[in-house]
Design a protein around this motif. Structure first.
Motif, PDB file in Angstrom:
ATOM      1  N   TYR A 241       2.159  -0.119  32.659  1.00 15.59           N
ATOM      2  CA  TYR A 241       1.720   0.695  31.443  1.00 15.59           C
ATOM      3  C   TYR A 241       0.940   2.043  32.173  1.00 15.59           C
ATOM      4  O   TYR A 241       1.090   3.169  31.847  1.00 15.59           O
ATOM      5  CB  TYR A 241       0.937  -0.054  30.512  1.00 15.59           C
ATOM      6  N   ARG A 242      -0.109   1.477  33.104  1.00 16.89           N
ATOM      7  CA  ARG A 242      -0.845   2.578  33.443  1.00 16.89           C
ATOM      8  C   ARG A 242      -0.160   3.507  34.582  1.00 16.89           C
ATOM      9  O   ARG A 242      -0.338   4.770  34.450  1.00 16.89           O
ATOM     10  CB  ARG A 242      -1.975   1.959  34.158  1.00 16.89           C
TER      11      ARG A 242
ATOM     12  N   LYS B  68       3.116   4.572  34.299  1.00 19.56           N
ATOM     13  CA  LYS B  68       3.872   5.247  33.696  1.00 19.56           C
ATOM     14  C   LYS B  68       3.406   6.296  33.045  1.00 19.56           C
ATOM     15  O   LYS B  68       3.513   7.389  32.960  1.00 19.56           O
ATOM     16  CB  LYS B  68       4.706   4.463  32.546  1.00 19.56           C
ATOM     17  N   LEU B  69       1.886   5.951  32.497  1.00 12.11           N
ATOM     18  CA  LEU B  69       0.923   6.954  31.824  1.00 12.11           C
ATOM     19  C   LEU B  69       0.440   7.860  32.682  1.00 12.11           C
ATOM     20  O   LEU B  69       0.779   9.074  32.743  1.00 12.11           O
ATOM     21  CB  LEU B  69      -0.110   6.145  31.151  1.00 12.11           C
TER      22      LEU B  69
ATOM     23  N   PRO C  27       8.454  -4.771  32.328  1.00 13.12           N
ATOM     24  CA  PRO C  27       8.407  -5.137  30.673  1.00 13.12           C
ATOM     25  C   PRO C  27       9.312  -6.094  30.491  1.00 13.12           C
ATOM     26  O   PRO C  27      10.297  -6.533  31.214  1.00 13.12           O
ATOM     27  CB  PRO C  27       8.979  -3.481  30.221  1.00 13.12           C
TER      28      PRO C  27
ATOM     29  N   TYR D 194       6.606  -6.363  25.602  1.00 16.73           N
ATOM     30  CA  TYR D 194       5.404  -6.421  26.353  1.00 16.73           C
ATOM     31  C   TYR D 194       5.494  -5.550  27.695  1.00 16.73           C
ATOM     32  O   TYR D 194       6.378  -5.690  28.397  1.00 16.73           O
ATOM     33  CB  TYR D 194       5.028  -7.797  26.681  1.00 16.73           C
ATOM     34  N   VAL D 195       4.515  -4.817  28.145  1.00 16.47           N
ATOM     35  CA  VAL D 195       4.511  -3.981  29.137  1.00 16.47           C
ATOM     36  C   VAL D 195       3.124  -4.271  29.926  1.00 16.47           C
ATOM     37  O   VAL D 195       2.177  -4.296  29.350  1.00 16.47           O
ATOM     38  CB  VAL D 195       4.423  -2.335  29.030  1.00 16.47           C
TER      39      VAL D 195
ATOM     40  N   ASP E 154      -0.260  -4.459  32.075  1.00 16.21           N
ATOM     41  CA  ASP E 154      -1.045  -3.272  32.307  1.00 16.21           C
ATOM     42  C   ASP E 154      -0.890  -2.344  33.493  1.00 16.21           C
ATOM     43  O   ASP E 154      -0.872  -1.078  33.186  1.00 16.21           O
ATOM     44  CB  ASP E 154      -2.537  -3.896  32.193  1.00 16.21           C
TER      45      ASP E 154
END
Length: 79
Positions: free
Chosen positions: A40-41, A43-44, A20, A34-35, A37
């Motif tokens: 982000y995925r 971490k999700l 990030p 900004y993270v 993709d």
């Protein structure tokens, strides 16, 4: 979620990022973050907690019985 199209220059700057980062204006003020993709995925998906042990999931998979969707609809008075 709102999307914006990035120009080629910004795409090149962001394309190699693996962690990030903060986006700042010309005075140094943070305007956003900004993270990438992939980050982000990860971490999700890492935030999901499965409340059952492997043994419990295997036990449930091996259970027999139940009823068909058609039977459920019939019990609910549907056709």
């Amino acid at each position: 979620m709102t999307q914006i199209e990035v120009d080629d220059l910004l795409e090149k700057k962001l394309g190699g990022m693996l962690e990030p980062l903060e986006l700042c204006d010309s005075s140094g003020q943070v305007v956003g973050r900004y993270v990438p993709d992939a980050v982000y995925r990860k971490k999700l998906y890492d935030s999901f907690v499965i409340p059952y042990s492997e043994e419990e999931m295997e036990r449930r998979r091996s259970e027999t019985g139940g009823c068909s969707l058609e039977e459920i609809w019939q019990r609910l008075g549907q056709k």
